[in-house]
Write a protein that holds these residues in place. Structure first.
Motif, mmCIF file in Angstrom:
data_model
loop_
_atom_site.group_PDB
_atom_site.id
_atom_site.type_symbol
_atom_site.label_atom_id
_atom_site.label_comp_id
_atom_site.label_asym_id
_atom_site.label_seq_id
_atom_site.Cartn_x
_atom_site.Cartn_y
_atom_site.Cartn_z
ATOM 1 N N ASP A 181 106.491 71.259 58.852
ATOM 2 C CA ASP A 181 107.445 72.218 58.263
ATOM 3 C C ASP A 181 107.573 73.450 59.179
ATOM 4 O O ASP A 181 107.258 74.564 58.761
ATOM 5 N N ASP A 222 103.202 77.925 64.030
ATOM 6 C CA ASP A 222 101.991 77.180 64.418
ATOM 7 C C ASP A 222 102.261 75.686 64.459
ATOM 8 O O ASP A 222 101.709 74.958 65.286
ATOM 9 N N ASP A 223 103.173 75.204 63.597
ATOM 10 C CA ASP A 223 103.621 73.802 63.699
ATOM 11 C C ASP A 223 104.262 73.566 65.059
ATOM 12 O O ASP A 223 104.049 72.517 65.689
ATOM 13 N N ASN A 282 107.171 75.791 54.771
ATOM 14 C CA ASN A 282 107.271 77.198 55.183
ATOM 15 C C ASN A 282 108.660 77.765 54.912
ATOM 16 O O ASN A 282 108.819 78.922 54.527
ATOM 17 N N ILE A 323 101.064 68.448 58.825
ATOM 18 C CA ILE A 323 100.735 69.862 59.024
ATOM 19 C C ILE A 323 101.609 70.758 58.140
ATOM 20 O O ILE A 323 101.867 71.907 58.458
ATOM 21 N N GLY A 324 102.070 70.171 57.049
ATOM 22 C CA GLY A 324 102.810 70.919 56.025
ATOM 23 C C GLY A 324 102.415 70.320 54.681
ATOM 24 O O GLY A 324 101.483 69.510 54.612
ATOM 25 N N ASN A 379 99.425 74.608 52.257
ATOM 26 C CA ASN A 379 99.947 73.231 52.322
ATOM 27 C C ASN A 379 99.566 72.414 51.085
ATOM 28 O O ASN A 379 100.335 71.574 50.618
ATOM 29 N N ASP A 415 97.878 74.810 62.731
ATOM 30 C CA ASP A 415 98.292 73.402 62.860
ATOM 31 C C ASP A 415 97.910 72.717 64.170
ATOM 32 O O ASP A 415 97.627 71.505 64.165
HETATM 33 CA CA CA Z 1 102.644 73.972 58.845
#
Ligand code: CA
Ligand code: BDR
Length: 313
Positions: A11, A15-16, A41, A127-128, A170, A244
């Motif tokens: 998302d 950082d993603d 996010n 990572i979300g 998350n 992430d």
């Molecule tokens: Ca994320």
């Protein structure tokens, strides 16, 4: 060894974005089959667009980006513009992407890929919020034993929570989805806040990105500068956690991380502790271990790896 085939479910989020860049910079270790975007996010129209912005920044417009679910399984979407800015990628000026969004739904891509690739050869990297992954597991339970590993960023034990006193973002956004993933029986490796809060973007580390003197180095420095402000004020720390990319770094250099294989359950019914990762760190129950729950990171090694890989762009 052949590179590991992975799907990043994301998302973006600054950082993603760094996690995606780290994967794209590491073809010897990682074969990025596709990126599935999810609402988190910021809403889905922005996360799928941001994923494409990052691929273009990396000079990899051939990367397959899919849009997945636009809302949690059964809750109203909660976003985090207060951390990531209105676009989700606030910081440096970004151009509209021209690379296409794939027609296929992200969930269908996950299911199809796990069915078509040899069993045990595809790793999923969420990572979300885990809405896409849970939807895929519910719709196609036959894919569960075919998953090599799920390496996710989410949850906390010692650090407890970042969006409520009890929960990490998350997991909090879609606890029902997280519960499906944690209960699935697939091998799980978890990067909780306990790890990511030790991976701080200090001034020296951001300067190292800027010193690359490249478009990517400048963008990463500006992104980390941007969301650092929020976290430094909140935690009074010397930098912000770069959450992430810990997942992708683990796939490249697992020796940077240490943890325990323990039982982790997700709280879904209590309003007070919704989304809490109830981690049996001290092994005080006889509930079976279902996750490798990380606690420590070699932060210097992690930032050295990041700077070395981002220098490749
Ligand atoms: Ca994320
Ligand atoms: C997680 O929430 C998001 O804001 C970040 O991108 C990360 O995935 C940290 O709690």
């Amino acid at each position: 060894m052949a590179p590991r085939k992975i799907i990043i479910d994301t998302d973006p989020g600054q950082d993603d974005a760094v996690a995606i860049l780290l994967a794209l910079a590491s073809p010897d270790e990682i074969d990025l089959l596709g990126i599935t975007a999810v609402a988190g996010n910021v809403p889905l129209p922005l996360t799928q667009k941001n994923a494409r912005i990052v691929c273009e920044l990396a000079g990899k417009p051939e990367t397959k980006v899919f849009a997945g679910c636009d809302a949690p399984l059964s809750r109203t979407l909660m976003t985090a513009e207060h951390v990531h800015g209105k676009t989700g990628l606030d910081g440096p000026p970004m151009v509209e992407p021209t690379m296409p969004l794939q027609d296929q739904h992200g969930v269908d891509f996950i299911i199809e890929t796990l069915r078509s690739e040899p069993s045990g050869t595809v790793t999923i990297c969420p990572i979300g919020p885990m809405t896409n992954i849970a939807t895929a597991l519910e719709r196609a339970p036959d894919i569960v034993p075919r998953i090599q590993e799920i390496v996710l960023m989410g949850g906390a034990y010692f650090e407890v929570g970042n969006v409520t006193p009890a929960a990490e973002f998350n997991i909090y956004v879609d606890p029902e989805a997280a519960k499906i993933v944690f209960d699935s029986g697939a091998p799980l490796t978890v990067m909780p806040l306990d790890v990511t809060h030790k991976a701080l973007t200090t001034k020296t580390r951001i300067d190292a990105f800027r010193a690359l003197n490249t478009k990517v180095g400048d963008a990463v420095a500006a992104w980390t500068d941007f969301f650092e402000r929020f976290d430094m004020e909140k935690y009074g720390s010397e930098g912000a956690p770069l959450h992430d990319p810990c997942t992708v770094a683990y796939l490249i250099k697992p020796e940077l991380f240490q943890g325990r294989h323990i039982n982790v359950e997700i709280e879904t019914s209590s309003e007070l502790t919704r989304g809490m990762t109830v981690a049996d760190w001290w092994r005080v129950t006889d509930r079976p271990a279902n996750a490798m729950f990380m606690k420590d990171i070699d932060a210097t090694g992690f930032y050295d790896l990041l700077a070395e890989r981002l220098a490749r762009f």
